[in-house]
Design a protein around this motif. Structure first.
Motif: not given
Lengths: 352, 375, 328
Positions: C283-284, C268-269, B214, C302-303, C299, C272, C26, B224, C287-288, C261, C265-266, B216
């Motif tokens: 997840x956000x 998520x936004x 995915x 998701x995969x 992740x 938020x 990553x 980040x 990651x931060x 996927x 992804x969508x 995003x």
């Protein structure tokens, strides 16, 4: 114009079909008239773009947007199966294309054998399914009172496959069209067309997409079936050889109009219209002089938006007269069963 | 009826000769011209890229100037005529402090007209970093005054000017990211399709891998991961690279598919039989057949990149303040209560929609024009 | 066919292995780690830790080990079904994830169903009535739908609801049901709330799907087999649905797998913006804050779901299209 005093099965009078495009109006069929007798094989022959396919589509009310029947009558004599006489006459040109009456007639009384059997079957349904669907749609053709069950329709289909010469019909019925060879596909298509015992078959260039050997087989098959079921056939083609084999009556079209029509012998041996004569001349022959240029019809087919005034053929006609550019010649008789639309013969006709 | 319609564009018998000798690009242009909507949108995009070249000219003031006393000023719309004469003006804004909430509430006062001029001097700026200029497209007649053509945000910054500068960033990111994607896609896809065999297998697996993750979350992870102390410029470039790293796969697959199909075409065989080298076949015979298709596909990829960058920046993971992009501007609109007070903060979003629409329409027009089998 | 499916199923663990490596790279690629951002947060709020404390924590979390060792540890735990500990929340990642995963999936699936339920009939109508008023309207709606970022749509809808109707459109449940145990009433409440975020999430996909459906169907409607079906005397709507629509749907079915996927992804936004319980914000943050086990676990899930989705859509396509199913 009829070969006997029997009543025609289909009678087309002054049919006009026009297409309204962004760039102008195209008169694809511009005043065509002919008759089809019961059990007769009528051949409609002409170059690409002469309007023969559109005429066929108009009879079945399958003309695509932006085309429309703008004038004319298509008188069709309906007759339930089993009856030999009587039946109401209906003007197909007036029927709404998607209406119930037209849908009853399509498939059951007038059936179509399309040009490309590969593309004319749905690739994701078995050929059997598609034929069974047709049979069940018009179940009354097989069993006047009751509805046909799926099992019965399946049996009928297997029988039809045998009739058209498809071997192993019980297996083939569950095949997809792309699994069959070209010849088998065309036979399956013929089986589908015959599935509801139509009285009129319209064969739209059925031999164009197959090779010559298969073509001979298919034509033989059509002849047999025609004799067996006494179905009338309108055979549309640009191949004069096929016409000679199959048709008993020929209609020659050019730019949407009938140039000449008559019994096949007269047309081939005593053509009256310069266009017919030019067509026959351009057939290459096994006998005759070698190392000479093939006679062609001079000029090219005019752009649909640039139709010539007067007789549509006059710019390319070897016998053109002054009159031809001014007025459009009508279809006039030039023999007991033959007619041509040419001023050459109008002079004779009015003289006799 | 292809004959009929092309003949419509260039009527007459002589025109048929013109068509016969016209190059492919000419034909594409003629076909594109017939799509009036696409043509209009192309003009719109050109106008937007004018802004990209020199946003300061189009702004009324410095986008960074803050003034907390002038926060949340509503839109001051431009009126072109004053008593029938061409004399543009905007209504003055009068502020009153609400007795209970102690919030400043602004009202437009049409009786007090603030004259504005076109091509007027205003704050100084640098053109391409080369020379200075004071000329602005539109501005108040009195350069010391501040006008807010699209309102102001919570720090009293002029939104019109900020949108102009945001245009420069957002439109450029999209373009650069797509350019990178195209290079990656064409090269890797081409190699994959033309060479076949092991190379093809490996590249195919990589493409599948990238496509099934995915996007995003991967962007988020990569964004980040960018160190917080990078300058906005560095972040900008990093974001474009990240966007293109994931975006090249679709084009790569298409290019590969085309190459695979074209390899078997008769004209390629003819070229080989004529003795052309492999490079020559690829560059001179194969690529031109789908070059127009690539251009059309790329122009449809740019709006996707713009939306992606906007979304990332909106979440705080893309372009970061003090750099300005449309997404950064939309961050101001995250709070619903703020939005209810100052709905004009959504205007950058409208600009996004318009730009993306324009790109999509132009892209569709290009794709139809480039396809030799349509129209 | 069965051989093809078995092949794909066997490949699944290998793909996941590769994914896990890529994901770990990553996450760990940038300099620093969880403690770096933790310390930064601490100092921002005024407190701090001594260097020895930091080093001790680093050792206990295993963050001072080389990259390969860390990856190996994670992998070993994964194979035993342990998703690791969230460093920030100090709870097993699996717990955190499972709390949010259900609702995330519900949103994605609902959006998917809504998308197809709207897009396919709209596309069919547009193609069978080209240039009609409704077709023009649908085309405009489609273009604008594709051009609007979904968070924009969410913002506009939320603002409109708040400014004009005084409704606060946040959350997936009414206040009564937020912490209630599952019941029919709770499910109904969820359905009542979920359609708006599902719509927002699915708008761009709906617009795109509807345009593709329209284009595909327009192509198919001109084909000879449609003429044959009409010549048989079938009713128009029946033959359209049975033949050209079937064929127009095939290319769309093969893309179903890629929807998952995109929806994750969508969502998520949108989640938020609309303040919905969703794995996305989790997840956000992970990651931060470099909460690597949590981020890695999410992740990876998701995969996995994506791979399964692609496989399912390939199977579906083979079921629906005999040209693929029947091996020559």
């Amino acid at each position: 114009m009829t070969s006997d005093t029997a009543v025609p099965l289909l009678s087309v009078r002054d049919l006009r079909v026009s297409f309204t495009l962004d760039d102008g109006l195209v008169r694809a069929v511009d005043g065509t008239s002919f008759d089809v007798m019961p059990g007769q094989v009528l051949g409609i022959v002409g170059e690409s773009g002469c309007g023969k396919s559109v005429t066929m589509k108009a009879i079945l009310q399958l003309v695509d947007r932006p085309g429309k029947i703008t004038n004319g009558q298509i008188m069709f004599r309906r007759r339930p199966p089993g009856q030999e006489a009587g039946g109401e006459v209906v003007d197909l040109a007036l029927l709404p294309p998607k209406g119930a009456v037209m849908r009853e007639i399509r498939g059951a009384e007038i059936a179509l054998i399309p040009q490309e059997p590969m593309a004319s079957f749905s690739p994701v349904h078995t050929v059997g399914d598609q034929i069974i669907e047709a049979i069940m749609l018009h179940g009354h053709r097989w069993d006047a009172g009751r509805r046909i069950t799926r099992a019965q329709a399946r049996d009928i289909t297997i029988g039809l496959f045998r009739d058209v010469g498809i071997s192993m019909p019980e297996q083939r019925i569950d095949a997809y069209s792309w699994q069959l060879s070209g010849g088998l596909r065309q036979r399956a298509m013929i089986a589908m067309a015959l599935s509801c015992k139509p009285r009129l078959l319209i064969a739209d260039e059925p031999t164009t997409a197959i090779d010559v050997t298969t073509q001979a087989q298919v034509l033989a098959l059509l002849r047999d079936l025609q004799h067996k079921y006494n179905t009338a056939i309108i055979f549309i083609t640009h191949d004069l050889g096929v016409i000679a084999q199959m048709a008993s009556y020929v209609v020659v079209m050019y730019l949407g109009r009938v140039m000449e029509q008559g019994p096949v012998d007269e047309i081939f041996h005593a053509p009256a219209h310069p266009y017919t004569r030019a067509l026959l001349r351009s057939i290459p022959g096994l006998t005759g002089a070698t190392r000479t240029a093939l006679p062609v019809i001079s000029g090219t087919l005019p752009h649909p938006f640039n139709r010539p005034a007067g007789c549509p053929f006059h710019p390319r006609c070897p016998d053109v007269m002054a009159r031809c550019a001014e007025a459009v010649p009508n279809l006039e008789p030039v023999g007991p069963y033959q007619a041509a639309s040419c001023f050459l013969h109008h002079a004779e006709a009015s003289a006799t | 009826m292809a004959e009929g319609s092309i003949a419509g564009v260039a009527a007459g018998l002589a025109a048929e000769d013109r068509i016969a000798v016209a190059s492919n690009w000419k034909l594409v242009w003629w076909r594109f011209k017939r799509h009036h909507l696409a043509l209009f949108c192309a003009g719109l995009l050109i106008a937007l890229y004018m802004i990209v070249l020199c946003p300061d000219f189009f702004s009324t003031q410095n986008p960074e100037t803050t003034d907390a006393r002038q926060a949340f000023i509503p839109v001051q719309s431009v009126h072109l005529f004053d008593d029938g004469k061409f004399s543009p003006w905007v209504p003055a804004i009068v502020g009153k402090r609400h007795p209970v909430t102690l919030r400043m509430e602004w009202q437009a006062d049409p009786s007090r007209k603030v004259p504005v001029r076109f091509f007027t001097p205003g704050p100084v700026y640098q053109v391409f970093g080369l020379f200075e200029s004071r000329l602005h497209l539109i501005g108040p007649a009195d350069p010391t005054q501040r006008i807010f053509l699209l309102g102001s945000d919570r720090l009293g910054r002029d939104q019109w000017s900020r949108i102009m500068h945001g245009t420069q960033t957002s439109m450029t990111v999209g373009l650069v990211a797509v350019a990178l994607s195209v290079i990656l896609g064409v090269v890797l896809g081409g190699l994959s399709g033309y060479l076949g065999g092991k190379t093809d297998q490996v590249i195919q697996r990589v493409i599948e891998l990238l496509q099934s993750v995915p996007t995003i979350p991967i962007w988020l992870a990569l964004s980040a991961a960018l160190p917080r102390d990078w300058t906005p410029i560095q972040v900008f470039f990093a974001i474009t690279v990240i966007l293109s790293l994931v975006g090249w796969t679709t084009l790569g697959r298409e290019v590969r598919g085309r190459f695979l199909a074209l390899r078997e075409e008769d004209f390629v065989l003819a070229a080989r039989l004529a003795g052309c080298s492999r490079m020559r076949i690829i560059l001179r015979h194969m690529v031109p057949t789908f070059l127009s298709h690539i251009i059309a596909t790329s122009s449809l990829a740019i709006p996707v990149m713009i939306i992606n960058e906007t979304s990332l920046s909106f979440l705080g993971l893309g372009i970061r303040p003090p750099a300005i992009s449309w997404g950064v501007l939309l961050q101001e609109a995250q709070n619903i209560q703020t939005l209810a007070l100052a709905p004009w903060l959504l205007i950058p979003g409208v600009v996004v929609i318009v730009a993306v629409l324009a790109f999509n329409l132009v892209g569709d027009g290009l794709r139809d024009a480039a396809d030799p089998y349509s129209g | 066919m069965t051989r093809y499916i078995t092949q794909r199923l066997l490949l699944l663990p290998f793909l996941l292995l590769i994914y896990s490596f890529v994901i770990f790279v990553v996450i760990q690629a940038p300099p620093g780690d969880f403690l770096t951002s933790y310390v930064a947060t601490l100092s921002a709020s005024g407190s701090s830790m001594s260097a020895e404390q930091i080093q001790a924590l680093r050792h206990s979390y295993g963050l001072d080990q080389p990259f390969v060792v860390q990856y190996g540890l994670w992998l070993k735990n994964l194979l035993q079904g342990d998703l690791g500990l969230s460093l920030e929340y100090q709870r097993p990642s699996a717990d955190l994830i499972s709390e949010q995963l259900g609702l995330t999936l519900a949103l994605a699936l609902f959006s998917f169903v809504l998308t197809w339920a709207i897009a396919v009939p709209a596309g069919i109508y547009s193609a069978t009535h080209p240039r009609s008023i409704i077709d023009h309207v649908l085309t405009v709606v489609n273009y604008v739908g594709v051009a609007t970022p979904n968070f924009m749509l969410a913002l506009i809808l939320m603002w409109a609801a708040f400014a004009y109707f005084d409704i606060s459109v946040t959350g997936l449940f009414s206040p009564d049901f937020v912490d209630a145990p599952w019941s029919i009433a709770r499910v109904l409440d969820l359905l009542a709330h979920i359609w708006l975020p599902a719509l927002v999430l699915g708008i761009a996909g709906t617009a795109r799907l509807s345009r593709i459906m329209r284009a595909n169907l327009l192509d198919e409607l001109n084909k000879p087999y449609v003429v044959t079906a009409r010549a048989k005397g079938m009713k128009e709507w029946r033959l359209v649905l049975r033949y050209p629509v079937r064929l127009a749907l095939n290319p769309l079915i093969s893309t179903i797998g890629w929807y998952l996927p995109a929806l994750f992804s969508g969502s998520l936004i949108v989640a938020t913006v609309m303040n919905l319980p969703n794995i996305g914000p989790l997840l956000l943050r992970a990651l931060i804050n470099r909460d690597m086990y949590l981020a890695g676990g999410i992740l990876l899930i998701y995969s996995f779901l994506t791979i399964v989705g692609t496989l399912l859509s390939d199977i579906l396509l083979a079921l629906v299209d005999p040209r693929i199913r029947v091996e020559n």
